[in-house]
Design an enzyme around this catalytic site. Structure first.
Site, PDB file in Angstrom:
ATOM      1  N   ASP A  74      82.052 -15.983 142.243  1.00 40.15           N
ATOM      2  CA  ASP A  74      81.790 -17.211 142.980  1.00 40.15           C
ATOM      3  C   ASP A  74      81.973 -16.972 144.478  1.00 40.15           C
ATOM      4  O   ASP A  74      81.604 -15.915 144.989  1.00 40.15           O
ATOM      5  CB  ASP A  74      82.718 -18.318 142.473  1.00 40.15           C
ATOM      6  CG  ASP A  74      82.046 -19.669 142.443  1.00 40.15           C
ATOM      7  OD1 ASP A  74      81.848 -20.243 143.527  1.00 40.15           O
ATOM      8  OD2 ASP A  74      81.725 -20.155 141.350  1.00 40.15           O
ATOM      9  N   ALA A 231      71.748 -18.188 133.043  1.00 39.41           N
ATOM     10  CA  ALA A 231      72.053 -18.976 131.847  1.00 39.41           C
ATOM     11  C   ALA A 231      71.046 -18.750 130.721  1.00 39.41           C
ATOM     12  O   ALA A 231      71.409 -18.830 129.546  1.00 39.41           O
ATOM     13  CB  ALA A 231      72.109 -20.456 132.215  1.00 39.41           C
ATOM     14  N   TYR A 233      69.482 -16.026 129.831  1.00 35.40           N
ATOM     15  CA  TYR A 233      69.483 -14.716 129.180  1.00 35.40           C
ATOM     16  C   TYR A 233      70.048 -14.819 127.766  1.00 35.40           C
ATOM     17  O   TYR A 233      70.995 -15.579 127.516  1.00 35.40           O
ATOM     18  CB  TYR A 233      70.313 -13.710 129.983  1.00 35.40           C
ATOM     19  CG  TYR A 233      69.683 -13.243 131.261  1.00 35.40           C
ATOM     20  CD1 TYR A 233      68.341 -12.888 131.326  1.00 35.40           C
ATOM     21  CD2 TYR A 233      70.449 -13.138 132.428  1.00 35.40           C
ATOM     22  CE1 TYR A 233      67.766 -12.448 132.509  1.00 35.40           C
ATOM     23  CE2 TYR A 233      69.895 -12.700 133.612  1.00 35.40           C
ATOM     24  CZ  TYR A 233      68.546 -12.353 133.650  1.00 35.40           C
ATOM     25  OH  TYR A 233      67.981 -11.914 134.819  1.00 35.40           O
ATOM     26  N   SER A 283      78.289 -26.558 137.605  1.00 36.50           N
ATOM     27  CA  SER A 283      79.201 -25.527 138.102  1.00 36.50           C
ATOM     28  C   SER A 283      80.619 -25.738 137.592  1.00 36.50           C
ATOM     29  O   SER A 283      81.391 -24.784 137.476  1.00 36.50           O
ATOM     30  CB  SER A 283      79.231 -25.522 139.632  1.00 36.50           C
ATOM     31  OG  SER A 283      78.105 -24.895 140.168  1.00 36.50           O
TER      32      SER A 283
END
Length: 423
Positions: A74, A231, A233, A283
């Site tokens: 992050d 996300a 994958y 998030s």
């Protein structure tokens, strides 16, 4: 002076074209947790709603995440917040921002500490707090896995200087530092598959039995449906945002790639230099799920990453059988995930976990008295009648006695009878 939180624009570079990693919605914070967020900020005094929905004592009787390492890729994790000081492994952290960066005005960009413990944006510090913030006496906020360890990896900043190359490098650094869980609260805004090296890094992590959790994205207004990366994958646990009603938050990205949902509205968490602010976005849903994954891993250390993911999916709260594109398998249920774990599973069963709804029973219509009811009624009548009879007999006896006394003594002198004066 406090530093104001800014909207985070995270850029990921392709081999040919840039891809934007969209940030969460701008925070609405402040000392009253409804204005602009300052660093440091006041402590949130109560228990946030996202934790009120969980029986924490029951949850922590199963696991607190001890010994589990969670990499937070992050904007860095600020260890000046007291609730994160003992939660972060500073020796394993890393700053992957390029050196010599300049902002739009040509001024040098502050990179921060090389161990990833500087966060001028606040995003990564919030993410880390949701996962593993330690308990504190002045607040009801705490991480879901308060004994897990955070690996801080600063890969992006407010200017969006992260890219697919640094993200892939961050994943590989997490692998080297023996992470059990990797949280990536970043996503692409274009439905275009990024540089294959990013997918390769994800596959390397999965091959090491690391659970990879990623936010689904915040571009869901108006029913927008598209894939986001990482996300989307295969093998990544993609997390959408839910609201207080356990429904998809209006901004949350939808799509067949969504695996589960978790609270993502008005999320209280730690901020740089101390205190708390609230924010919205997938998030902050992703670390909620990463915290649950850490709890499961600590309790069941031999489980594979696929078994941990399947457990979270299977025990999620859902109202329909199977998977849908809004909340995936449902809204994560931490307590069920930790208590309904007799045997590991490889994939969720669509019909299991659903309560069978029963048709409402028609109200009974009484057609008459039963023998018992009739006997009870008659018994009541007899008892009441006897009481009245006894009272009546007693009153009559008193009246007869008084009449006899008057007859013996005669009327008193000067008495008035029947309205006529005595003569």
């Amino acid at each position: 002076m406090g530093r104001h939180a800014r909207v985070l624009t995270l850029a990921v570079a392709f081999l040919t074209a840039p891809v934007i990693l969209t940030p969460p919605a701008l925070a609405a914070d402040g000392d009253d947790f409804s204005g602009q967020c300052e660093y440091p900020n006041a402590n949130y005094p109560g228990r946030p709603w996202s934790l009120q929905r969980v029986l924490l004592d029951e949850l922590w009787s199963q696991s607190k995440g001890k010994g589990v390492r969670v990499a937070v890729i992050d904007t860095g994790v600020d260890v000046k917040n007291p609730q994160l000081k003992d939660a972060v492994d500073v020796k394993s952290g890393r700053n992957l921002l390029p050196k010599g960066l300049k902002d739009e005005n040509g001024d040098p960009v502050e990179r921060g500490n090389e161990n990833g413990t500087t966060d001028t944006v606040g995003h990564g510090t919030k993410v880390a707090g949701i996962i593993a913030a330690r308990p504190a006496k002045d607040t009801g906020f705490v991480g879901l896995a308060p004994e897990a360890t955070i690996i801080p990896i600063q890969q992006n900043d407010a200017e969006g200087n992260g890219n697919t190359e640094t993200l892939a490098e961050a994943i590989r650094h997490a692998i080297r530092e023996e992470a059990d869980i990797i949280n990536i609260s970043q996503d692409t805004s274009e439905a275009v598959k990024p540089d294959p090296d990013l997918e390769a890094a994800v596959d390397e992590a999965l091959a090491k039995e690391i659970v990879v959790v990623a936010s689904a994205g915040n571009d869901g207004l108006g029913g927008n449906v598209k894939k986001t990366y990482p996300a989307s994958y295969e093998g990544v646990l993609a997390v959408a945002a839910s609201d207080r009603n356990n429904e998809r938050a209006s901004f949350s990205q939808s799509g067949d790639f969504v695996d589960v949902a978790a609270p993502g509205v008005d999320m209280i968490s730690t901020v740089p230099r101390g205190g708390h602010c609230s924010d919205n976005g997938t998030s902050f849903s992703a670390p909620y799920v990463a915290g649950v994954a850490a709890l499961i891993k600590a309790k069941n250390p031999t489980w594979t990453q696929r078994q941990i993911v399947a457990q979270i999916e299977q025990t999620a709260e859902r109202t329909i059988a199977g998977h849908d594109r809004l909340v995936g398998w449902g809204v994560v249920d931490p307590v069920r995930a930790l208590t309904e774990d007799d045997e590991p599973i490889e994939s969720p069963a669509p019909e299991e976990g659903l309560g069978e709804a029963r048709a409402p029973a028609a109200a009974a219509i009484p057609l008459g008295e039963t023998p018992d009811e009739r006997n009870a009624r008659l018994g009541t009548y007899v008892a009441v009648g006897a009481a009245i009879l006894v009272a009546g007999l007693g009153g009559a006896a008193v009246a007869i006695r008084d009449a006899r006394r008057r007859a013996r003594s005669g009327p008193p002198s000067g008495d008035v009878r029947s309205g006529h004066a005595a003569m």
